[in-house]
Every structure is written in C-alpha cells, then in structure tokens.
Design a protein around this motif. Sequence first.
Motif, PDB file in Angstrom:
ATOM      1  N   TYR A   9       0.835  -1.204   0.000  1.00  0.00           N
ATOM      2  CA  TYR A   9       0.000   0.000   0.000  1.00  0.00           C
ATOM      3  C   TYR A   9       0.872   1.258   0.000  1.00  0.00           C
ATOM      4  CZ  TYR A   9      -3.134   3.633   1.655  1.00  0.00           C
ATOM      5  OH  TYR A   9      -3.847   4.814   1.774  1.00  0.00           O
ATOM      6  N   LEU A  10       1.940   1.197   0.814  1.00  0.00           N
ATOM      7  CA  LEU A  10       2.806   2.384   0.902  1.00  0.00           C
ATOM      8  C   LEU A  10       3.631   2.582  -0.360  1.00  0.00           C
ATOM      9  CD1 LEU A  10       4.107   1.987   4.586  1.00  0.00           C
ATOM     10  CD2 LEU A  10       2.308   3.514   3.745  1.00  0.00           C
ATOM     11  N   ASN A  11       4.069   1.493  -0.983  1.00  0.00           N
ATOM     12  CA  ASN A  11       4.988   1.604  -2.124  1.00  0.00           C
ATOM     13  C   ASN A  11       4.283   1.602  -3.470  1.00  0.00           C
ATOM     14  OD1 ASN A  11       7.714   1.585  -0.838  1.00  0.00           O
ATOM     15  ND2 ASN A  11       6.946  -0.362  -0.012  1.00  0.00           N
ATOM     16  N   GLY A  30       0.579   1.610  -3.763  1.00  0.00           N
ATOM     17  CA  GLY A  30      -0.800   2.086  -3.728  1.00  0.00           C
ATOM     18  C   GLY A  30      -1.822   0.979  -3.797  1.00  0.00           C
ATOM     19  N   ILE A  31      -1.383  -0.289  -3.612  1.00  0.00           N
ATOM     20  CA  ILE A  31      -2.321  -1.419  -3.629  1.00  0.00           C
ATOM     21  C   ILE A  31      -3.127  -1.396  -2.326  1.00  0.00           C
ATOM     22  CG2 ILE A  31      -2.542  -3.934  -3.715  1.00  0.00           C
ATOM     23  CD1 ILE A  31       0.101  -3.997  -5.256  1.00  0.00           C
ATOM     24  N   GLU A  32      -4.421  -1.592  -2.452  1.00  0.00           N
ATOM     25  CA  GLU A  32      -5.302  -1.500  -1.294  1.00  0.00           C
ATOM     26  C   GLU A  32      -4.854  -2.447  -0.177  1.00  0.00           C
ATOM     27  OE1 GLU A  32     -10.046  -1.927  -0.136  1.00  0.00           O
ATOM     28  OE2 GLU A  32      -9.377  -2.268  -2.192  1.00  0.00           O
ATOM     29  N   PHE A  33      -4.845  -1.900   1.020  1.00  0.00           N
ATOM     30  CA  PHE A  33      -4.449  -2.690   2.190  1.00  0.00           C
ATOM     31  C   PHE A  33      -5.570  -3.674   2.533  1.00  0.00           C
ATOM     32  CE2 PHE A  33      -4.409  -3.016   6.926  1.00  0.00           C
ATOM     33  CZ  PHE A  33      -3.234  -3.753   7.049  1.00  0.00           C
ATOM     34  N   SER A  34      -5.229  -4.961   2.624  1.00  0.00           N
ATOM     35  CA  SER A  34      -6.245  -5.991   2.839  1.00  0.00           C
ATOM     36  C   SER A  34      -6.237  -6.546   4.259  1.00  0.00           C
ATOM     37  CB  SER A  34      -6.023  -7.150   1.851  1.00  0.00           C
ATOM     38  OG  SER A  34      -4.717  -7.714   2.026  1.00  0.00           O
ATOM     39  N   GLY A  35      -5.340  -6.036   5.104  1.00  0.00           N
ATOM     40  CA  GLY A  35      -5.259  -6.559   6.470  1.00  0.00           C
ATOM     41  C   GLY A  35      -6.291  -5.945   7.391  1.00  0.00           C
ATOM     42  N   SER A  36      -6.292  -6.405   8.649  1.00  0.00           N
ATOM     43  CA  SER A  36      -7.224  -5.905   9.661  1.00  0.00           C
ATOM     44  C   SER A  36      -6.487  -4.988  10.624  1.00  0.00           C
ATOM     45  CB  SER A  36      -7.839  -7.076  10.442  1.00  0.00           C
ATOM     46  OG  SER A  36      -8.614  -6.611  11.520  1.00  0.00           O
ATOM     47  N   ASP A  60       0.249  -3.212  19.795  1.00  0.00           N
ATOM     48  CA  ASP A  60       1.055  -2.087  19.301  1.00  0.00           C
ATOM     49  C   ASP A  60       1.240  -2.182  17.796  1.00  0.00           C
ATOM     50  OD1 ASP A  60       1.279  -1.089  21.828  1.00  0.00           O
ATOM     51  OD2 ASP A  60       3.313  -1.838  22.182  1.00  0.00           O
ATOM     52  N   LEU A  61       1.443  -3.399  17.302  1.00  0.00           N
ATOM     53  CA  LEU A  61       1.638  -3.599  15.856  1.00  0.00           C
ATOM     54  C   LEU A  61       0.437  -3.074  15.084  1.00  0.00           C
ATOM     55  CD1 LEU A  61       3.277  -4.850  13.491  1.00  0.00           C
ATOM     56  CD2 LEU A  61       2.036  -6.980  13.909  1.00  0.00           C
ATOM     57  N   HIS A  62      -0.762  -3.458  15.528  1.00  0.00           N
ATOM     58  CA  HIS A  62      -1.967  -3.013  14.821  1.00  0.00           C
ATOM     59  C   HIS A  62      -2.206  -1.507  15.006  1.00  0.00           C
ATOM     60  CE1 HIS A  62      -3.856  -6.768  13.300  1.00  0.00           C
ATOM     61  NE2 HIS A  62      -3.112  -7.334  14.238  1.00  0.00           N
ATOM     62  N   ALA A  63      -1.876  -1.008  16.176  1.00  0.00           N
ATOM     63  CA  ALA A  63      -2.066   0.434  16.430  1.00  0.00           C
ATOM     64  C   ALA A  63      -1.130   1.262  15.560  1.00  0.00           C
ATOM     65  CB  ALA A  63      -1.821   0.724  17.915  1.00  0.00           C
ATOM     66  N   VAL A  64       0.147   0.856  15.474  1.00  0.00           N
ATOM     67  CA  VAL A  64       1.121   1.582  14.638  1.00  0.00           C
ATOM     68  C   VAL A  64       0.731   1.434  13.174  1.00  0.00           C
ATOM     69  CG1 VAL A  64       3.523   1.656  13.884  1.00  0.00           C
ATOM     70  CG2 VAL A  64       2.982   1.389  16.303  1.00  0.00           C
ATOM     71  N   GLY A  65       0.233   0.268  12.791  1.00  0.00           N
ATOM     72  CA  GLY A  65      -0.215   0.064  11.410  1.00  0.00           C
ATOM     73  C   GLY A  65      -1.317   1.037  11.047  1.00  0.00           C
ATOM     74  N   GLN A  66      -2.259   1.229  11.988  1.00  0.00           N
ATOM     75  CA  GLN A  66      -3.340   2.179  11.734  1.00  0.00           C
ATOM     76  C   GLN A  66      -2.795   3.609  11.602  1.00  0.00           C
ATOM     77  OE1 GLN A  66      -6.395   2.157  14.715  1.00  0.00           O
ATOM     78  NE2 GLN A  66      -7.805   3.404  13.509  1.00  0.00           N
ATOM     79  N   GLU A  67      -1.830   3.975  12.439  1.00  0.00           N
ATOM     80  CA  GLU A  67      -1.227   5.309  12.367  1.00  0.00           C
ATOM     81  C   GLU A  67      -0.506   5.501  11.037  1.00  0.00           C
ATOM     82  OE1 GLU A  67       1.270   5.637  15.767  1.00  0.00           O
ATOM     83  OE2 GLU A  67      -0.391   5.588  17.216  1.00  0.00           O
ATOM     84  N   ILE A  68       0.188   4.469  10.577  1.00  0.00           N
ATOM     85  CA  ILE A  68       0.912   4.555   9.306  1.00  0.00           C
ATOM     86  C   ILE A  68      -0.057   4.727   8.152  1.00  0.00           C
ATOM     87  CG2 ILE A  68       2.312   3.217   7.674  1.00  0.00           C
ATOM     88  CD1 ILE A  68       3.830   2.110  10.082  1.00  0.00           C
ATOM     89  N   LEU A  69      -1.177   4.013   8.204  1.00  0.00           N
ATOM     90  CA  LEU A  69      -2.189   4.160   7.154  1.00  0.00           C
ATOM     91  C   LEU A  69      -2.748   5.592   7.142  1.00  0.00           C
ATOM     92  CD1 LEU A  69      -4.163   0.780   7.455  1.00  0.00           C
ATOM     93  CD2 LEU A  69      -2.714   1.517   5.542  1.00  0.00           C
TER      94      LEU A  69
END
Length: 286
Positions: free
Chosen positions: A71-73, A75-81, A117-126
């Motif tokens: 997604y970051l590199n 632009g492919i839609e993020f499919s995770g939760s 923390d992993l999921h929280a940081v992932g949400q912040e990055i998104l």
Amino acid sequence: MFRKPCTLKSRLLGNLSLVVLALIALSTVIGVSIAQIAAAKDRISKETAELSSLYSAKAGHYNWSTSLSNYLNYGIEFSGSIDPTKCVLGQCLYDTNNNSDPTFQTFLTAVEPVHNDLHAVGQEILELAKNGKVNEAKTRYTGEILPMVESLVSTLDERIEVINQQLADKNQTLSFLMVVSVTSTLVALVIVLIVLVFLFLFLKKEVLENLHALSDRIGRLASGNLTLDLPEENTLASVEMRNIRNSLADSVSELQNILKSSTSEWSISQKATLRSRARLSSAVIL
C-alpha cells in the motif's frame, strides 16, 4: 487335613461375589481409562487447533506486513485488519478454551502488548499515508513495523515450540493410558476367568464327585452290602455333603443293629426249639 465346613450356598455366593467384584473392578478400570483417554484426546485436539491458529497467525502477519508495504509503495489497497481482535492471532488469543492452560497465560502476557502495538502503529501509518505523509509512513514502517513483526513471530515460534513439546508429552501419555487400559482389562478378565475356573473345580470336586461317591455307596447299600467304606467326615468341605454322609452312616449303623438284633433273636429261638425237641424226644423214649 481338617477343613472347616461351609454350606454350598455360602461357598457359591463367595465365588460369585468374587466374580461380581472382578467385573466391577473391570468396569471401573475401563471407565476410568476411557475418561482419561477422552480427556487426553480433548487436550490434544485443543492444542492442535491452537497450533494451527499460530501457524496461520505467523503467516497472516507476514502477509499483513507485506500488504501494508504494498500500500505504501505501490498504492495497492491494504487488505489486512486494523482491529487486533479480528485477525487469526486475535481470535486465538481471546479464545476462552485456552484460558485453562497456564502456559498460554504466560504467552498471552508476552504477545498481547506487541500484537496490539503492531496493529495500532499500522493504523497510524495508514493515516499518515492517507494524509500524504508517505515518506514518514515508510520510515515508521521500516523502523517500527518490521521489528514488531519479527518480535511477534519470534514469540509465536516460542509458543509453537512449547505446544509441540506438550503435544509430544500428551501423545506419550495417551499411548501409556491406552496400554494401561488394555493391560488392566486383560488382567481383570484373567482374574474373572481364574475365579470361574476355581468355581467349576469346586463344583466338580465338592459336589459332583462326592455325590457320585455317595450315590455309589447308596447303590451298594440297596443291594445288601452293609460294609460301606464311607469317606471321612473331615474330608468333605461342605456342610451338605457331611450331612448326607452322616445320615448314610447312621442308616447303615441302624440297619446293622437291626440285623444283629434279628440274628440274636433268631439264635435264641433256634436254641429254644432245639431244647423243646430234645424234651419231646426224651418223653417218647420213656
């Protein structure tokens, strides 16, 4: 050798009681073994399910990290939760079936903060990427997400190793329980068989053989033979056999007494007759 007599009823009840006790013991052993085997299989089933979930979680979080990178590199839609309770690992962590395992609680304490923390940081990055701060998002991905994923996977690997060891131990215990179950069942069956054999031998020796011997004496008595060699009373183990033997001995003794009395009376009568004939002869001569 003197043997304390007992009734056939008490002896039969005693032997049958042993059979019943052996059957109860057999049923108890089989029941306990089946319950233990079922419990061991249930624990193995739960741990196997958890192990499968952990492998899926391990692969899933690698895919989650890859999807975030794409997604970051590209632009492919993020499919995770983003929700840590919705992924495979989250469902495993909060499965109430695992709460009874003390080693799982240790694992939960270690992995839950990293996972959240992993999921929280992932949400912040998104959110950063969506707000146009892609470079900052990439920097945080490289500096935070990748180390978190490796830490998470390392913790999962430790738990997988623990479960594999537990499964090996439980499979060994299950095999032991099955051996014990089969062995106990065979031993109980052998005990029942031995008791039945002793019961058969008792009936054969104390009942059938003694009845046959006494029946033979009765037949000889009926034919007029009063010189019977009856078995010694203390060789008969049952009260009934002793009573039959003693009754027969009393009957023989009474017949012998009657015969002796009759013989004595006949002898006296014969002597009187001879004396009478002698007097008559003397009178005729005179």
